[in-house]
Design an enzyme around this catalytic site. Sequence first.
Site, PDB file in Angstrom:
ATOM      1  N   LYS A  29       0.987  -0.760  -0.241  1.00 32.87           N
ATOM      2  CA  LYS A  29      -0.206   0.035   0.633  1.00 32.87           C
ATOM      3  C   LYS A  29       1.277   1.303   0.324  1.00 32.87           C
ATOM      4  O   LYS A  29       0.669   2.269  -1.235  1.00 32.87           O
ATOM      5  CB  LYS A  29      -1.033  -0.150   0.977  1.00 32.87           C
ATOM      6  CG  LYS A  29      -1.956   1.365   1.239  1.00 32.87           C
ATOM      7  CD  LYS A  29      -3.069   0.863   2.735  1.00 32.87           C
ATOM      8  CE  LYS A  29      -3.744   0.272   2.387  1.00 32.87           C
ATOM      9  NZ  LYS A  29      -4.702  -0.790   3.312  1.00 32.87           N
ATOM     10  N   ARG A  98      -2.676   3.294   8.629  1.00 34.81           N
ATOM     11  CA  ARG A  98      -3.534   1.564   7.976  1.00 34.81           C
ATOM     12  C   ARG A  98      -2.177   1.051   8.148  1.00 34.81           C
ATOM     13  O   ARG A  98      -1.220   1.097   7.783  1.00 34.81           O
ATOM     14  CB  ARG A  98      -3.976   1.955   6.652  1.00 34.81           C
ATOM     15  CG  ARG A  98      -5.288   3.144   6.502  1.00 34.81           C
ATOM     16  CD  ARG A  98      -5.408   3.680   4.660  1.00 34.81           C
ATOM     17  NE  ARG A  98      -6.446   4.061   4.818  1.00 34.81           N
ATOM     18  CZ  ARG A  98      -7.713   4.252   4.537  1.00 34.81           C
ATOM     19  NH1 ARG A  98      -8.602   2.819   4.508  1.00 34.81           N
ATOM     20  NH2 ARG A  98      -8.418   5.168   4.538  1.00 34.81           N
ATOM     21  N   GLY A 107      -8.116  -7.757   4.459  1.00 32.84           N
ATOM     22  CA  GLY A 107      -8.688  -7.140   6.276  1.00 32.84           C
ATOM     23  C   GLY A 107      -8.218  -8.412   7.013  1.00 32.84           C
ATOM     24  O   GLY A 107      -8.593  -8.654   8.077  1.00 32.84           O
ATOM     25  N   MET A 109      -5.483  -8.021   8.924  1.00 32.35           N
ATOM     26  CA  MET A 109      -4.580  -6.729   9.736  1.00 32.35           C
ATOM     27  C   MET A 109      -5.830  -5.316   9.924  1.00 32.35           C
ATOM     28  O   MET A 109      -6.284  -4.587   9.284  1.00 32.35           O
ATOM     29  CB  MET A 109      -2.775  -6.212   9.573  1.00 32.35           C
ATOM     30  CG  MET A 109      -1.947  -7.626   9.444  1.00 32.35           C
ATOM     31  SD  MET A 109      -0.708  -7.041   9.062  1.00 32.35           S
ATOM     32  CE  MET A 109      -1.211  -6.591   7.334  1.00 32.35           C
ATOM     33  N   ARG A 343      -3.412  -0.512  -6.151  1.00 30.47           N
ATOM     34  CA  ARG A 343      -2.193  -1.820  -6.281  1.00 30.47           C
ATOM     35  C   ARG A 343      -2.829  -2.573  -8.066  1.00 30.47           C
ATOM     36  O   ARG A 343      -3.816  -3.037  -7.932  1.00 30.47           O
ATOM     37  CB  ARG A 343      -2.601  -2.942  -5.683  1.00 30.47           C
ATOM     38  CG  ARG A 343      -3.981  -3.623  -4.858  1.00 30.47           C
ATOM     39  CD  ARG A 343      -4.407  -4.454  -4.153  1.00 30.47           C
ATOM     40  NE  ARG A 343      -5.263  -4.618  -4.128  1.00 30.47           N
ATOM     41  CZ  ARG A 343      -5.936  -5.139  -2.757  1.00 30.47           C
ATOM     42  NH1 ARG A 343      -5.064  -5.179  -1.422  1.00 30.47           N
ATOM     43  NH2 ARG A 343      -6.980  -5.510  -2.647  1.00 30.47           N
ATOM     44  N   HIS A 459      -3.366 -42.064  -0.130  1.00 27.54           N
ATOM     45  CA  HIS A 459      -2.572 -42.940  -1.453  1.00 27.54           C
ATOM     46  C   HIS A 459      -4.294 -42.762  -1.883  1.00 27.54           C
ATOM     47  O   HIS A 459      -3.849 -41.907  -3.459  1.00 27.54           O
ATOM     48  CB  HIS A 459      -3.643 -44.065  -1.442  1.00 27.54           C
ATOM     49  CG  HIS A 459      -3.616 -44.857  -2.250  1.00 27.54           C
ATOM     50  ND1 HIS A 459      -4.901 -45.636  -3.094  1.00 27.54           N
ATOM     51  CD2 HIS A 459      -2.899 -45.957  -2.848  1.00 27.54           C
ATOM     52  CE1 HIS A 459      -4.334 -46.357  -3.921  1.00 27.54           C
ATOM     53  NE2 HIS A 459      -3.237 -46.499  -3.667  1.00 27.54           N
ATOM     54  N   ARG A 637      10.377 -48.639 -15.922  1.00 24.46           N
ATOM     55  CA  ARG A 637      10.784 -49.544 -14.729  1.00 24.46           C
ATOM     56  C   ARG A 637      10.732 -50.721 -13.837  1.00 24.46           C
ATOM     57  O   ARG A 637       9.441 -50.853 -13.898  1.00 24.46           O
ATOM     58  CB  ARG A 637      10.823 -48.481 -13.636  1.00 24.46           C
ATOM     59  CG  ARG A 637      10.953 -48.420 -12.118  1.00 24.46           C
ATOM     60  CD  ARG A 637      11.277 -47.392 -10.776  1.00 24.46           C
ATOM     61  NE  ARG A 637       8.997 -48.104 -10.090  1.00 24.46           N
ATOM     62  CZ  ARG A 637       8.501 -47.543  -9.612  1.00 24.46           C
ATOM     63  NH1 ARG A 637       8.947 -46.107  -8.915  1.00 24.46           N
ATOM     64  NH2 ARG A 637       7.639 -47.828  -8.815  1.00 24.46           N
ATOM     65  N   SER A 786      17.301 -41.113 -13.447  1.00 25.45           N
ATOM     66  CA  SER A 786      15.628 -40.142 -12.754  1.00 25.45           C
ATOM     67  C   SER A 786      15.952 -39.998 -11.198  1.00 25.45           C
ATOM     68  O   SER A 786      15.849 -41.430 -10.771  1.00 25.45           O
ATOM     69  CB  SER A 786      15.422 -41.334 -13.882  1.00 25.45           C
ATOM     70  OG  SER A 786      13.658 -40.615 -13.097  1.00 25.45           O
ATOM     71  N   GLY A 788      13.995 -40.383  -7.790  1.00 33.15           N
ATOM     72  CA  GLY A 788      12.896 -40.644  -7.541  1.00 33.15           C
ATOM     73  C   GLY A 788      12.584 -39.752  -5.763  1.00 33.15           C
ATOM     74  O   GLY A 788      12.906 -40.469  -5.324  1.00 33.15           O
ATOM     75  N   THR A 789      11.910 -38.563  -6.622  1.00 37.37           N
ATOM     76  CA  THR A 789      11.740 -37.978  -4.931  1.00 37.37           C
ATOM     77  C   THR A 789      11.123 -38.054  -4.082  1.00 37.37           C
ATOM     78  O   THR A 789      10.925 -37.727  -3.109  1.00 37.37           O
ATOM     79  CB  THR A 789      11.412 -36.097  -5.383  1.00 37.37           C
ATOM     80  OG1 THR A 789      10.635 -36.035  -6.616  1.00 37.37           O
ATOM     81  CG2 THR A 789      12.625 -35.930  -5.933  1.00 37.37           C
ATOM     82  N   ASN A 790      10.020 -38.746  -4.315  1.00 36.46           N
ATOM     83  CA  ASN A 790       9.673 -39.229  -3.711  1.00 36.46           C
ATOM     84  C   ASN A 790       9.369 -40.247  -1.791  1.00 36.46           C
ATOM     85  O   ASN A 790      10.189 -39.980  -0.889  1.00 36.46           O
ATOM     86  CB  ASN A 790       7.922 -40.078  -4.182  1.00 36.46           C
ATOM     87  CG  ASN A 790       7.522 -39.566  -4.933  1.00 36.46           C
ATOM     88  OD1 ASN A 790       7.213 -38.474  -5.342  1.00 36.46           O
ATOM     89  ND2 ASN A 790       7.281 -40.129  -5.941  1.00 36.46           N
ATOM     90  N   CYS A 854      10.795 -38.358 -11.353  1.00 38.11           N
ATOM     91  CA  CYS A 854       9.752 -38.726 -11.554  1.00 38.11           C
ATOM     92  C   CYS A 854       9.204 -38.758 -10.353  1.00 38.11           C
ATOM     93  O   CYS A 854       7.583 -39.502 -10.748  1.00 38.11           O
ATOM     94  CB  CYS A 854      10.056 -39.908 -12.718  1.00 38.11           C
ATOM     95  SG  CYS A 854      10.607 -41.639 -11.562  1.00 38.11           S
ATOM     96  N   TYR A 874      14.996 -33.416 -17.635  1.00 42.63           N
ATOM     97  CA  TYR A 874      13.624 -33.583 -17.493  1.00 42.63           C
ATOM     98  C   TYR A 874      12.761 -33.539 -16.519  1.00 42.63           C
ATOM     99  O   TYR A 874      13.882 -33.906 -15.833  1.00 42.63           O
ATOM    100  CB  TYR A 874      12.912 -34.615 -18.578  1.00 42.63           C
ATOM    101  CG  TYR A 874      13.127 -36.089 -18.576  1.00 42.63           C
ATOM    102  CD1 TYR A 874      12.707 -36.216 -17.458  1.00 42.63           C
ATOM    103  CD2 TYR A 874      14.626 -36.429 -18.690  1.00 42.63           C
ATOM    104  CE1 TYR A 874      12.743 -37.720 -17.042  1.00 42.63           C
ATOM    105  CE2 TYR A 874      14.881 -38.461 -18.951  1.00 42.63           C
ATOM    106  CZ  TYR A 874      13.789 -38.664 -17.811  1.00 42.63           C
ATOM    107  OH  TYR A 874      14.107 -39.832 -17.303  1.00 42.63           O
TER     108      TYR A 874
HETATM  109  C1  PEP Z   1       9.693 -42.105  -6.380  1.00 43.67           C
HETATM  110  O1  PEP Z   1      10.065 -42.388  -5.330  1.00 43.67           O
HETATM  111  O2  PEP Z   1       9.968 -40.624  -5.905  1.00 43.67           O
HETATM  112  C2  PEP Z   1       8.821 -42.594  -7.322  1.00 43.67           C
HETATM  113  C3  PEP Z   1       8.783 -42.682  -8.440  1.00 43.67           C
HETATM  114  O3  PEP Z   1       8.765 -44.305  -6.812  1.00 43.67           O
HETATM  115  P1  PEP Z   1       7.558 -44.561  -6.801  1.00 43.67           P
HETATM  116  O4  PEP Z   1       6.611 -43.404  -6.070  1.00 43.67           O
HETATM  117  O5  PEP Z   1       6.876 -45.561  -7.011  1.00 43.67           O
HETATM  118  O6  PEP Z   1       7.946 -45.339  -5.165  1.00 43.67           O
HETATM  119 MG    MG Z   2      10.187 -44.625  -5.556  1.00 43.16          MG
END
Ligand code: PEP
Ligand code: MG
Length: 902
Positions: A29, A98, A107, A109, A343, A459, A637, A786, A788-790, A854, A874
């Site tokens: 502001k 203000r 709204g 603050m 704004r 899930h 995989r 690749s 597997g960030t999970n 992935c 990718y």
């Molecule tokens: C992961 O672990 O990121 C992955 C892609 O494999 P999943 O989720 O099947 O374990």
């Molecule tokens: Mg995995």
Amino acid sequence: MAAQETVEHKYVYDFAEGNKDLKDLLGGKGANLAEMTNLGLPVPPGFTITTEACKAYLTTGREPDGLAAQIEAHLESLEREMGRKLGDPQDPLLVSVRSGAKFSMPGMMETVLNVGLNDRSVVGLSAQAGGNDRFAWDSYRRLIQMFGKTVCEVPGEEFEHALDDAKRAKGTQNDLDLDADDLRGLVDAYKKIFAKHTGREFPQEPREQLDLAIRAVFESWNAERAVVYRRQERIPADLGTAVNVVAMVFGNLGADSGTGVAFTRDPGSGAQGIYGDYLANAQGEDVVAGIRNTVPLQELEKIDKKSYDELLDYMARLEEHYKDLCDIEFTIERGKLWMLQTRVGKRTAAAAFVIAGQLVDEGLIDLDEALHRVNGAQLAQLMFPRFQLDHEFQPVAKGIGASPGAASGKVVFTSARAVELAAEGESVILVRRETNPDDLNGMIAAKGILTSRGGKTSHAAVVARGMGKTCVSGADELDVNVPAKKFTVAGQTVNEGDIVSIDGTTGKVYLGEVPVMPSEVVQYFEGELDPEQADDALVKAVHRIMTHADEKRRLQVRTNADTGADAARARRFGAQGIGLCRTEHMFLGDRRELVERLILASTDEEREAALAALLPLQRADFIDIFREMDGLPVTVRLIDPPLHEFLPPLEQLAVNVAVAQERGEDVAKEEALLAAVRRMHEENPMLGLRGVRLGLVIPGLFAMQVRAIAEAAVEVTRSGGSACPEIMVPLVGAVQELETVRAEAEKIIAEVVGDSGVEVLIGTMIEVPRAALTAGQIAEAAQFFSFGTNDLTQMGWGFSRDDVEGAFFWRYLELGIFGISPFESIDREGVGRLVRIAAEEGRAARPGLKLGVCGEHGGDPDSVHFFHEVGLDYVSCSPFRVPVARLEAGRAAITTTGSDSR
Ligand code: PEP
Ligand code: MG
């Protein structure tokens, strides 16, 4: 002078000293008031106390040194400019106080108006207003009310009740019917309320009012609702708010005064035109509170043409200057227009795209800027069907909006029934307490999924999001009774076949059918709407911006898909290949029995027979997928989950066996199965016999899959197609694991591929922290990585993926340990660091190593920016998130600062 030697920190800025780029310091502001002042627009004079002063106050509990004197100096110059003194008995200057943080927190603050009024200056104000006593006393009672509530925490209802009493005594429902005497009486009543709650009289000293109001605004940064809002909107907690002290102008001085809001374009649709509301003879908070009915802004032309024309001129200038939709608050005081705020306006997702496109057409911005102005979250919103809630539909329950969209259909309670009814052409909603991998077919068949348990990473939620299917999870008002095929909610029973509607964005559940409209953006991505022909500004704008994103992005976008149908859809959505084909989904349903045979095999022959039976089925799966992804890479995989996931649960089996034994039935087979399940039981299956470990322990399992992949590729290529398989080994933690699997795989591939020209790459997932930390070694044996960030998040944090969200994430979010689940958006500092290390060390060992991701993060906007920065080749995500990833990859390529488009 000696006293001036130390340079004092500057905490107060006159409006003429700031500009729109100083939002960090002056708040949104304040920065915009300064900008308008410098543009020569009629802004009431004032000054801004910086966010730094607020932060200092909040840390130490007192105003920083020098602040009081700086306020005094700026107040004096404001008084000089206005020719009035704060609270002067004859001719008082009044100010508003203000809040205004860097990011708008509407709204959340505090604001106090009419500061400077007291028992004496109220008389001066009346004289100033041409003897308008009513106005003066009304302003005074508003001050006591706002000040009492905001600064001294007097319960607001007490003032409301006193106002109601005054109206009742007068026999009216409208505050405008209260005359000066009534309002004078109300001021007395308000003062008594104030004294009762605070133990002191209402402060008569104007400067004390000002200081207390400033302090209250500082403190409102940490008010509970502000804290909750920030957490929701992911606004950092340590920014603090600025405070704007502005000379009051009055919209409630009579019929030639008023107040309003205006938008330079329609914030709902993006359409050009004049949008806004005006309320004659009123102050700003009357509009917000909706006390009286406003008129459309266009009416102002008839009421006060001069102000109207002037306003339109300022609106055009502001749009031209900000090169964006602006929203504006203004007040007209006796025919004189004042600009109180502007704004860059909030807008719907659709308007964001449409406006960005229009601004390009108007030559105000270029396509890079247009791309920067929209984001993946907005695109995702536009990709879901919506309910047409014109009719009065009341929700019966509210769960978590786990996967957005709107779906209506017949209630079913089992996966099998969902498949059955869907095959008959019915829309169904699968209702469960919670879902498990066995529900997959039912989830695919259903229009939507409704569970009474589980959060955003349950899930049901994760799988539904992956499929782009509507899901409401954790609707705990529902009492779901699967065996009885019914649930109860709000005293009503819903049986199988009854119709419900669920909104996966809001989490609301409705009984009966709410009409649903399909998303035209999805129709466009599906190729059903030609953007050149479409008579639809949104589709045209989306097309144009997506095309630009594709031109700009460096990251490729692949998809996670395990069926031909998903692969085909993802391809239509722009996927450039498959980054993860999870083969375990191919082992479910009627193939379970073969997997059972494999697990229970007691001889080599039995095991080989089971694998031989699976081979053609797998090959057919891959042929289907390779055909759909003709010419594009497909990462398959090898099987990953613990095999006992394919067997019935231990408890259920034990009961079945016991009951059958009791009845004297032949249970040899069930007993063998039970023994196997017992043998294979693991305390921590996610850290147990899964991934590459399975391949090393069960002879022939990976070999069968490798053969099926290679044979499918050869068949597709021989029949004129082009298959580009990439075989991916899961859960590798040491290079030796990969080397062992690779040696066996290469032999099979060489044998199958022969001279067909098919090339098969072999690479690995990087999803175990040890793999990330030894990536240099692993890269020697891998043709690609690749991430597997999970699993990397699961093992990096030590968070069991399936349990933690329901168990304690709420507390972590509450404490701010993280602002968003690390399973949803990559934890840059921790898990992200593992990714960075592995990328760097992998590429150092094998220059040009192909890198992708992935895990679920591949489709998360903020994470996509991170993967761009780290230099991956990718990202891969579920089909529905492919357009989002394309857009964000484009945005990442044109910005270096991340995805801050709030
Ligand atoms: C992961 O672990 O990121 C992955 C892609 O494999 P999943 O989720 O099947 O374990
Ligand atoms: Mg995995």
